[in-house]
Scaffold this active site. Structure first.
Site, PDB file in Angstrom:
ATOM      1  N   ASP A 114       0.789  -1.321   0.025  1.00 11.13           N
ATOM      2  CA  ASP A 114       0.006   0.104  -0.129  1.00 11.13           C
ATOM      3  C   ASP A 114       0.779   1.199  -0.052  1.00 11.13           C
ATOM      4  O   ASP A 114       0.352   2.200  -0.756  1.00 11.13           O
ATOM      5  CB  ASP A 114      -0.856   0.062   1.195  1.00 11.13           C
ATOM      6  CG  ASP A 114      -2.085  -1.153   1.298  1.00 11.13           C
ATOM      7  OD1 ASP A 114      -2.897  -0.920   0.135  1.00 11.13           O
ATOM      8  OD2 ASP A 114      -1.830  -1.824   2.166  1.00 11.13           O
ATOM      9  N   HIS A 224      -3.954  -9.807   7.860  1.00 11.79           N
ATOM     10  CA  HIS A 224      -3.971 -10.676   6.684  1.00 11.79           C
ATOM     11  C   HIS A 224      -3.455 -12.050   7.228  1.00 11.79           C
ATOM     12  O   HIS A 224      -2.553 -12.700   6.605  1.00 11.79           O
ATOM     13  CB  HIS A 224      -3.108 -10.043   5.944  1.00 11.79           C
ATOM     14  CG  HIS A 224      -3.524  -8.612   5.271  1.00 11.79           C
ATOM     15  ND1 HIS A 224      -2.464  -7.728   6.171  1.00 11.79           N
ATOM     16  CD2 HIS A 224      -4.355  -8.110   4.858  1.00 11.79           C
ATOM     17  CE1 HIS A 224      -3.146  -6.492   5.689  1.00 11.79           C
ATOM     18  NE2 HIS A 224      -4.200  -6.638   4.760  1.00 11.79           N
TER      19      HIS A 224
END
Length: 590
Positions: A114, A224
């Site tokens: 990101d 995650h």
């Protein structure tokens, strides 16, 4: 772990999920090709407003697209599940999908993919002449300084508070420098940690090789499936203690990201990682609040609970604490005021207005406990010794019949009817034996006290039916009170019972022939009303119960359970059978 899903194609799932936001919030639009949710250009917008652009991998819903809307973000861009969107997707979002006249704040979570992609898009925006700032939200303390190294803290649930505050400031007219500075300030005063009982499963993929033992919990697990600080035997109270220690221990040099004093005030956010039931999440919130207040003397100014940043079906939660600091932005722009400011985004759920929080009164509420039986005595009399003798005989038969009722209900129901009847009978017997104050000769008072017992100890459908019936019975008795002492004769009881049957019919569609306890109750009450013969009435109830053996179930759990061929002609309705045992006991003792 749960590996079953309604969708097997994760890409299709992401697109449909994004499109659903345009259905639930008409102010939004979807750029399907680039997976961008943004505020429609034809929706009224405040002039000279900084645009807030966020986003990240999918699977964290409602983050991030669920936070697009008036008072929060202007656009969010989605990657595939757990993967960053591309720099090109983000560039299109920041340049083509939001107004850029007052500048753009690009604000993802702090994950390598990101940061690189959103950072690259930031530079493209700047190269295009757009005033742009970039900030990566990083609030997790689950992985300390030593292990996180140069990467820094991960971004988890607490980042939603950053988005809310900067979105509100942008809506209130803050300029880009102020909005960017507020993001930094909030992050510096924010700590979060999550824990999970199991890894999550991505639709369309195989199960992760690693799994968490059934009796363990991963403390600090990322969103995650990344590992946290350690695994430990699971127990909620010590788990919360450990999590709060990692958040607030000033002596933990690896994790002490904020300094605070007893005068500091906080906001507490409890975030569902996706798979925790609402009732369990509420229990977790209560435990966290209890320990924060009791062990750290922190009384949060706001307590917010819900699903804000999830991890698919993650069986876990995160705790976030935001220390309130002076923004220096003037009236109406304190952290609390910005947090309380209205937002029209489907993912933001904090509906309690400022006025309610500011007028909070934590002193115990004086509870009023009405005792209608004592407040409204009647003139209907029946010696308490007679009541104990007759009722006791019926209750004894119910208690003794529990194994048979349970056997019947195991075949045609869910197996709890006998236990429920026995529990109610034992509680009423205890009232008869040791009531305080003792039962008197006011029979309406006695019935009302029995009603209270039934309402407190008998649950399920049968408990509700008995409670309604007995409340109506008390009413039917009181209606015969002429103001002068009157003995509760068989005729009085017959009239009251007939009234109860009629009242019960208002709340249940059950009729004789539907294979329920009504098949015993109605014949008993009708026969008693017609003949005033309690033994004949009990016989009628027994015949009604016997007839249920050949009935097809129309109501109750028997409609759904088992194969009729296994019990038709053999097994009576358990509720009717249990009630009949009680009525036979009454008749024999009369």
């Amino acid at each position: 772990m749960q590996t079953k899903h309604f969708f097997s194609d994760p890409n299709h799932l992401v697109l449909t999920a994004l499109n659903s936001l345009t259905l639930t919030n008409p102010s939004l639009a979807l750029d399907r090709e680039n997976k961008i949710v943004f505020k429609r250009p034809d929706v009224p917008r405040k002039k000279n407003k900084v645009s807030i652009v966020t986003g990240g991998g999918s699977g964290h819903e409602p983050a991030f697209a669920g936070f697009v809307g008036h008072g929060l973000c202007d656009a969010a861009v989605a990657g595939t599940i757990f993967a960053s969107p591309s720099a090109e997707q983000i560039r299109r979002t920041a340049i083509d999908r939001v107004p850029t006249d007052e500048g753009v704040l690009i604000i993802p979570n702090n994950y390598t993919g990101d940061v690189l992609n959103f950072g690259m898009a930031t530079e493209k925006c700047r190269a295009a002449g757009i005033k742009t700032e970039f900030f990566a939200m990083a609030d997790d303390v689950g992985v300390g300084r030593q292990k996180s190294g140069k990467v820094g803290r991960r971004g988890i649930g607490g980042g939603i508070l950053i988005l809310k505050l900067v979105g509100a400031l942008a809506e209130a007219g803050g300029n880009l420098d102020q909005v960017y500075g507020l993001a930094q300030q909030v992050n510096d005063n924010l700590v979060s940690i999550g824990s999970s009982l199991e890894h999550v499963h991505v639709p369309g993929r195989g199960a992760p090789e690693d799994s968490i033992a059934p009796d363990e919990v991963e403390v600090g697990m990322g969103i995650h499936n990344e590992p946290g600080s350690h695994r430990t035997k699971f127990d909620l109270v010590p788990l919360v203690t450990t999590m709060l220690r990692q958040l607030l221990d000033p002596n933990d040099s690896d994790r002490a990201y904020i300094k605070y004093t007893p005068k500091d005030e906080f906001v507490l956010l409890i975030n569902n990682l996706g798979g925790v039931s609402p009732i369990e999440l509420s229990g977790i919130t209560d435990e966290v609040h209890r320990q924060v207040e009791g062990n750290y003397k922190i009384k949060p100014r706001r307590v917010i609970q819900g699903s804000f940043l999830t991890s698919l079906n993650g069986l876990g939660f995160s705790i976030s604490l935001l220390k309130l600091a002076d923004t220096g932005l003037g009236a109406g722009k304190s952290m609390l005021e910005l947090l309380d400011a209205p937002a029209e985004a489907v993912g933001w759920a904090a509906p309690i207005p400022t006025s309610i929080w500011e007028n909070r009164n934590d002193s115990p509420v004086q509870l009023k406990n009405s005792n209608l039986a004592h407040e409204n005595p009647s003139n209907l009399k029946l010696d308490s010794a007679v009541v104990k003798k007759i009722l006791g005989a019926g209750l004894k038969r119910v208690i003794e019949a529990e194994p048979e009722v349970t056997r019947f209900d195991t075949i045609v129901g869910d197996g709890d009817c006998g236990i429920g009847l026995k529990r109610g009978a034992e509680a009423i017997q205890e009232l008869l034996d040791s009531a305080s104050p003792p039962l008197g000769d006011d029979i309406v008072n006695t019935v009302n006290r029995i009603v209270t017992v039934v309402e407190n100890v008998m649950d399920g459908t049968s408990g509700a039916i008995y409670a309604i019936f007995l409340n109506a019975l008390a009413h039917g008795l009181r209606d015969q009170d002429t103001g002068s002492p009157l003995q509760a004769s068989t005729e009085v009881w017959a009239k009251a019972l007939k009234h109860s049957v009629n009242a019960l019919a208002k709340y249940t569609p059950a009729k004789p022939g539907d294979r329920t306890l009504i098949d015993a109750l109605v014949p008993f009450c009708d026969t008693l009303f017609e003949t005033k013969d309690i033994r004949g009435a009990a016989t009628a109830a027994q015949k009604g119960t016997e007839s249920t053996k050949s009935m097809k179930a129309s109501l109750g759990r028997s409609v759904y359970v088992g194969s009729e061929g296994e019990w038709i002609g053999k097994v009576p309705d358990p509720g009717a059978y249990g009630l009949t045992e009680f009525l036979i006991g009454l008749a024999e003792a009369f």
